[in-house]
Design an enzyme around this catalytic site. Structure first.
Site, PDB file in Angstrom:
ATOM      1  NE  ARG A  22      -0.820  -2.214   3.356  1.00  0.00           N
ATOM      2  CZ  ARG A  22      -1.450  -3.357   3.114  1.00  0.00           C
ATOM      3  NH1 ARG A  22      -2.724  -3.380   2.897  1.00  0.00           N
ATOM      4  NH2 ARG A  22      -0.777  -4.481   3.112  1.00  0.00           N
ATOM      5  CB  THR A  23       3.968   2.413   1.560  1.00  0.00           C
ATOM      6  OG1 THR A  23       3.459   2.109   2.859  1.00  0.00           O
ATOM      7  CG2 THR A  23       4.721   3.723   1.633  1.00  0.00           C
ATOM      8  CE  LYS A  52      26.243  -3.198 -14.675  1.00  0.00           C
ATOM      9  NZ  LYS A  52      26.152  -2.177 -15.726  1.00  0.00           N
ATOM     10  NE  ARG A  61       8.146   0.680   2.849  1.00  0.00           N
ATOM     11  CZ  ARG A  61       6.994   0.215   3.342  1.00  0.00           C
ATOM     12  NH1 ARG A  61       6.729  -1.069   3.302  1.00  0.00           N
ATOM     13  NH2 ARG A  61       6.115   1.032   3.882  1.00  0.00           N
ATOM     14  CG  HIS A  75       6.142   4.322   7.526  1.00  0.00           C
ATOM     15  ND1 HIS A  75       6.037   5.124   6.403  1.00  0.00           N
ATOM     16  CD2 HIS A  75       5.526   3.151   7.188  1.00  0.00           C
ATOM     17  CE1 HIS A  75       5.394   4.451   5.449  1.00  0.00           C
ATOM     18  NE2 HIS A  75       5.085   3.264   5.908  1.00  0.00           N
TER      19      HIS A  75
HETATM   20  C1  NCD Z   1       3.918  -0.724   7.730  1.00  0.00           C
HETATM   21  C2  NCD Z   1       5.393  -0.633   7.477  1.00  0.00           C
HETATM   22  O1  NCD Z   1       5.872  -0.945   6.382  1.00  0.00           O
HETATM   23  O2  NCD Z   1       6.067  -0.215   8.401  1.00  0.00           O
HETATM   24  N1  NCD Z   1       3.168  -0.935   6.567  1.00  0.00           N
HETATM   25  C3  NCD Z   1       2.776   0.157   5.838  1.00  0.00           C
HETATM   26  O3  NCD Z   1       3.577   0.935   5.394  1.00  0.00           O
HETATM   27  N2  NCD Z   1       1.464   0.360   5.697  1.00  0.00           N
HETATM   28  C4  NCD Z   1       3.550  -1.658   8.826  1.00  0.00           C
HETATM   29  C5  NCD Z   1       3.998  -3.086   8.726  1.00  0.00           C
HETATM   30  O4  NCD Z   1       4.586  -3.510   7.739  1.00  0.00           O
HETATM   31  O5  NCD Z   1       3.727  -3.800   9.688  1.00  0.00           O
END
Ligand code: NCD
Length: 362
Positions: free
Chosen positions: A96-97, A125, A146, A179
């Site tokens: 979802r992110t 490389k 991420r 986050h």
């Molecule tokens: C979270 C994350 O990646 O920290 N997920 C998200 O971004 N909605 C929570 C999780 O993975 O538990």
């Protein structure tokens, strides 16, 4: 994670000292560095948001949501950043992110490209961290990151600062650290569905508070609201880390730590469930933790306040029984969708479009 461990095919060589110096700065000094006047130049930490900024973002999210309801409004919004390109560098799993950022980019008309598996890039490389980041910046106007390492996005922002293309970086999940855009959508969601907003409410954070980056960022943002009380509910092994507790104390936020999930439920205005972050286990230690008593089941619902909301950043495993989904207080699917508007609003603001958008009537 130590700064010198920031990896991307190989250790960063030149500039590492500069990053280490930067990384060691007090958070307040970093915030100035990451800002452009009242605006965010990069979005890395929850501490970068103050109350006026959050309020502006909530307003802009609502406005974008309303504007894009019609084809005409949607086409207009999609014309605004049609000359910009964004890169999604997601080297950790994400549904979802990733999708909400990608679609939020598209709402604003930005074109997107992605690296989701660093093994397909030149890092394999032996390219240095700095060269890889500079290369990404050569082709795009925004990088959304991420990464499993806590400091990766921060290091990228620091590297780009000294280049002729200092493109903005957004942290879409940094290791076990933070986050911030999840916290943004969580705040938006609470503000939208809690009667009377967030001030004076009790927020119950449940689960792996030690390694959950969403709950860390969200707890920090609660310092901006008046009279919020936090119930930190976890097994003893997964308690919130001292750095966040110290920040809460300094910020005057009342909190209580407990393992009594069922007992705390009746006090909460928001019940925020999370999963065990076992991808961060060093030697399978999560399997020794009993989380069976930190699961929300239909039989608990009678304890939950009638006007409370139930949230989860998702993905869920078994922290929330699917039979809870039908309860009107279960707001996690709405919460998930809210990420689209809050992320679009954040990016629109970072590209200086707040005024332009607000002037356009929905
Ligand atoms: C979270 C994350 O990646 O920290 N997920 C998200 O971004 N909605 C929570 C999780 O993975 O538990």
């Amino acid at each position: 994670m130590n700064a010198s461990q920031t990896t991307m095919g190989g250790p960063a060589k030149s500039g590492l000292a500069a990053f280490e110096t930067f990384h060691a700065l007090p958070i307040a000094d970093k915030i100035a560095f990451l800002s452009r006047g009242r605006e965010l130049a990069h979005c890395l930490f929850a501490e970068q948001f103050d109350k006026p900024l959050l309020e502006r973002l909530i307003r802009l999210s609502d406005h974008l949501r309303a504007l894009t309801k019609t084809k005409e409004g949607d086409d207009y919004v999609a014309s605004l950043l049609s000359n910009k390109r964004a890169m999604l560098y997601f080297s950790q799993p994400s549904t979802r992110t990733f999708l909400s950022f990608q679609n939020a980019c598209h709402i604003l008309g930005m074109k997107t490209c992605e690296i989701r598996d660093p093994r397909t890039s030149s890092q394999m490389k032996g390219e240095t961290f700095e060269d890889s980041i500079r290369t990404f910046a050569s082709y795009v106007d925004l990088i959304i990151i991420r990464h499993v390492e806590n400091n990766f996005a921060e290091h990228a922002a620091r590297v780009l600062h000294d280049t002729h293309r200092p493109v903005p970086i957004i942290n879409a999940g940094a290791g076990t650290f933070q986050h911030p855009t999840q916290a943004l959508l969580d705040v938006y969601t609470m503000n939208r569905y809690l009667d009377g907003g967030i001030d004076g409410k009790t927020l119950m954070l449940v689960g792996d508070l030690k390694r959950g980056r969403t709950v860390r960022s969200l707890a920090l943002m609660m310092r901006l609201y008046r009279g919020v009380r936090l119930l930190l509910v976890s097994p003893p092994q997964f308690r919130m880390q001292p750095d966040v507790l110290a920040a809460l104390e300094k910020g005057g936020v009342r909190y209580e730590e407990t393992s009594d999930f069922a007992g705390a439920l009746s006090e909460a205005d928001t019940v925020y469930m999370t999963r065990v972050q076992d991808e961060h286990d060093v030697a399978g230690e999560s399997s020794a933790v009993n989380i069976a008593s930190f699961v929300l089941r239909p039989e608990h619902l009678a304890r939950v306040k009638p006007k409370a909301i139930i949230l989860h950043p998702l993905p869920r495993r078994d922290e929330i029984d699917p039979r809870v989904d039908a309860d009107p207080r279960a707001a996690y699917w709405r919460q998930e969708r809210n990420g689209l508007w809050t992320r679009a609003a954040l990016m629109a603001m970072m590209f200086g479009l707040e005024k332009t958008l607000l002037e356009r009537r929905a």
